[in-house]
Motif scaffolding. Structure first.
Motif, PDB file in Angstrom:
ATOM      1  N   ASP A 117      20.574  76.285  19.061  1.00 59.54           N
ATOM      2  CA  ASP A 117      20.539  74.878  18.662  1.00 59.54           C
ATOM      3  C   ASP A 117      21.128  73.977  19.746  1.00 59.54           C
ATOM      4  O   ASP A 117      20.591  72.908  20.043  1.00 59.54           O
ATOM      5  N   ILE A 118      22.246  74.429  20.317  1.00 61.92           N
ATOM      6  CA  ILE A 118      22.894  73.624  21.364  1.00 61.92           C
ATOM      7  C   ILE A 118      21.987  73.486  22.576  1.00 61.92           C
ATOM      8  O   ILE A 118      21.966  72.443  23.237  1.00 61.92           O
ATOM      9  N   GLN A 119      21.208  74.540  22.868  1.00 63.01           N
ATOM     10  CA  GLN A 119      20.287  74.465  24.004  1.00 63.01           C
ATOM     11  C   GLN A 119      19.180  73.448  23.777  1.00 63.01           C
ATOM     12  O   GLN A 119      18.556  72.975  24.732  1.00 63.01           O
ATOM     13  N   LYS A 120      18.918  73.106  22.516  1.00 56.71           N
ATOM     14  CA  LYS A 120      17.875  72.127  22.212  1.00 56.71           C
ATOM     15  C   LYS A 120      18.354  70.694  22.420  1.00 56.71           C
ATOM     16  O   LYS A 120      17.531  69.782  22.505  1.00 56.71           O
ATOM     17  N   VAL A 121      19.663  70.483  22.487  1.00 55.20           N
ATOM     18  CA  VAL A 121      20.206  69.127  22.590  1.00 55.20           C
ATOM     19  C   VAL A 121      19.699  68.393  23.829  1.00 55.20           C
ATOM     20  O   VAL A 121      19.259  67.243  23.749  1.00 55.20           O
ATOM     21  N   PRO A 122      19.731  69.023  25.048  1.00 49.94           N
ATOM     22  CA  PRO A 122      19.198  68.318  26.226  1.00 49.94           C
ATOM     23  C   PRO A 122      17.730  67.915  26.067  1.00 49.94           C
ATOM     24  O   PRO A 122      17.310  66.860  26.541  1.00 49.94           O
TER      25      PRO A 122
ATOM     26  N   MET B 286      14.829  61.220  23.791  1.00 56.12           N
ATOM     27  CA  MET B 286      15.432  59.923  23.481  1.00 56.12           C
ATOM     28  C   MET B 286      15.275  58.958  24.647  1.00 56.12           C
ATOM     29  O   MET B 286      15.039  57.759  24.448  1.00 56.12           O
ATOM     30  N   PHE B 287      15.392  59.465  25.869  1.00 56.01           N
ATOM     31  CA  PHE B 287      15.194  58.611  27.040  1.00 56.01           C
ATOM     32  C   PHE B 287      13.785  58.028  27.048  1.00 56.01           C
ATOM     33  O   PHE B 287      13.590  56.824  27.263  1.00 56.01           O
ATOM     34  N   TRP B 288      12.776  58.878  26.787  1.00 52.65           N
ATOM     35  CA  TRP B 288      11.402  58.401  26.775  1.00 52.65           C
ATOM     36  C   TRP B 288      11.156  57.446  25.617  1.00 52.65           C
ATOM     37  O   TRP B 288      10.380  56.487  25.751  1.00 52.65           O
ATOM     38  N   SER B 289      11.803  57.696  24.485  1.00 52.51           N
ATOM     39  CA  SER B 289      11.625  56.782  23.353  1.00 52.51           C
ATOM     40  C   SER B 289      12.192  55.401  23.667  1.00 52.51           C
ATOM     41  O   SER B 289      11.568  54.384  23.362  1.00 52.51           O
TER      42      SER B 289
ATOM     43  N   LEU C 252      14.079  57.775  16.214  1.00 50.99           N
ATOM     44  CA  LEU C 252      14.628  58.161  14.914  1.00 50.99           C
ATOM     45  C   LEU C 252      14.539  59.672  14.711  1.00 50.99           C
ATOM     46  O   LEU C 252      15.465  60.297  14.169  1.00 50.99           O
ATOM     47  N   TYR C 253      13.430  60.261  15.149  1.00 46.55           N
ATOM     48  CA  TYR C 253      13.267  61.716  15.018  1.00 46.55           C
ATOM     49  C   TYR C 253      14.321  62.456  15.844  1.00 46.55           C
ATOM     50  O   TYR C 253      14.936  63.418  15.369  1.00 46.55           O
ATOM     51  N   CYS C 254      14.531  62.023  17.079  1.00 48.09           N
ATOM     52  CA  CYS C 254      15.508  62.683  17.959  1.00 48.09           C
ATOM     53  C   CYS C 254      16.925  62.537  17.409  1.00 48.09           C
ATOM     54  O   CYS C 254      17.706  63.495  17.426  1.00 48.09           O
ATOM     55  N   LEU C 255      17.254  61.339  16.918  1.00 47.33           N
ATOM     56  CA  LEU C 255      18.588  61.126  16.362  1.00 47.33           C
ATOM     57  C   LEU C 255      18.803  62.008  15.132  1.00 47.33           C
ATOM     58  O   LEU C 255      19.872  62.597  14.956  1.00 47.33           O
ATOM     59  N   SER C 256      17.778  62.095  14.285  1.00 41.40           N
ATOM     60  CA  SER C 256      17.883  62.918  13.085  1.00 41.40           C
ATOM     61  C   SER C 256      18.029  64.396  13.450  1.00 41.40           C
ATOM     62  O   SER C 256      18.858  65.119  12.873  1.00 41.40           O
TER      63      SER C 256
ATOM     64  N   GLN D 265      19.104  65.691  16.295  1.00 53.52           N
ATOM     65  CA  GLN D 265      20.390  65.922  16.951  1.00 53.52           C
ATOM     66  C   GLN D 265      21.526  65.943  15.921  1.00 53.52           C
ATOM     67  O   GLN D 265      22.432  66.777  15.997  1.00 53.52           O
ATOM     68  N   LYS D 266      21.445  65.041  14.965  1.00 49.65           N
ATOM     69  CA  LYS D 266      22.470  64.999  13.925  1.00 49.65           C
ATOM     70  C   LYS D 266      22.454  66.289  13.118  1.00 49.65           C
ATOM     71  O   LYS D 266      23.504  66.835  12.779  1.00 49.65           O
ATOM     72  N   GLY D 267      21.242  66.797  12.820  1.00 50.57           N
ATOM     73  CA  GLY D 267      21.132  68.050  12.077  1.00 50.57           C
ATOM     74  C   GLY D 267      21.716  69.218  12.841  1.00 50.57           C
ATOM     75  O   GLY D 267      22.406  70.068  12.263  1.00 50.57           O
ATOM     76  N   ILE D 268      21.460  69.279  14.150  1.00 50.66           N
ATOM     77  CA  ILE D 268      21.992  70.364  14.972  1.00 50.66           C
ATOM     78  C   ILE D 268      23.514  70.321  15.000  1.00 50.66           C
ATOM     79  O   ILE D 268      24.187  71.335  14.780  1.00 50.66           O
TER      80      ILE D 268
END
Length: 210
Positions: free
Chosen positions: A81-86, A92-95, A182-186, A188-191
């Motif tokens: 999960d942590i590896q998915k954060v980057p 998020m940058f592209w969004s 919103l998808y990325c924030l959600s 990331q928050k879940g992870i």
């Protein structure tokens, strides 16, 4: 494998007999025999000595294999999960970039609409006997004329210069950027929530074991 099995496994791994293990720990052979054959556990002091002697943790000695495997799976899952954060941070940058481009495009059109006049056709009532055909005047009927007028407004500007399609693209970019953000924030928050809960559960288990 329970404590008894692990104790026997570690003792044999180091090539020790019950007598030799008892001698190193300063206990009787009968005590070691009880630990290996009966459902009894050594006290905290002797558990610490066994842990130090065989270079294993107390958690390992007391935990069932299922618990150990579950903990290992939890750790591996957290690492994945942590590896998915980057990855989500790049998304998020592209969004944010999409939102910025979309909003800047809409803002540019709005500023241009306040500086560049747009031509619209507005009706002007006239008497039937004064109607005359002139350049750029369209007659709808004998009592109504449509004449061109210059206005400074957003939507007439888009219509006058045929920019509705470009404006729609900017709006779509903005909406897509917001949805992706919103998808990325959600995600990331879940992870972070899963990792935090797993960490708390592991600490509780260790506290109960100790």
């Amino acid at each position: 494998m329970d404590f008894r099995g692990k104790l026997i496994e570690q003792r044999r791994k180091y090539g020790l007999s019950q007598e030799q293990l008892a001698e190193r720990m300063g206990v009787s052979r009968q005590a070691v025999s009880r630990w290996e054959t009966e459902n009894t556990l050594p006290d905290a002091y002797n558990l610490k000595k066994i842990s130090t002697l065989f270079h294993v943790s107390i958690d390992y000695l007391l935990a069932e294999d299922d618990c150990v495997q579950e903990e290992e799976k939890s750790i591996v899952g957290n690492e994945q999960d942590i590896q998915k954060v980057p990855k989500y941070q790049r998304s998020m940058f592209w969004s944010v970039l999409l939102i910025t481009v979309g909003l800047l495009g809409i803002l540019a059109f709005y500023i241009l609409s306040t500086q560049i006049p747009a031509t619209v056709m507005r009706p002007e009532p006239v008497l039937a006997d004064t109607v005359q055909l002139e350049t750029n005047i369209t007659i709808q009927n004998a009592e109504t004329l449509y004449s061109p007028q210059k206005v400074y407004s957003f939507f007439p500007f888009l219509n006058s210069y045929h920019l509705q399609g470009v404006a729609a693209v900017f709006v779509c970019l903005t909406v897509m950027g917001v949805i992706l953000l919103l998808y990325c924030l959600s995600a990331q928050k879940g992870i972070l929530s899963r990792v935090f809960k797993s960490h708390i559960l592991q600490k509780k288990k260790k506290g109960e074991t100790i």
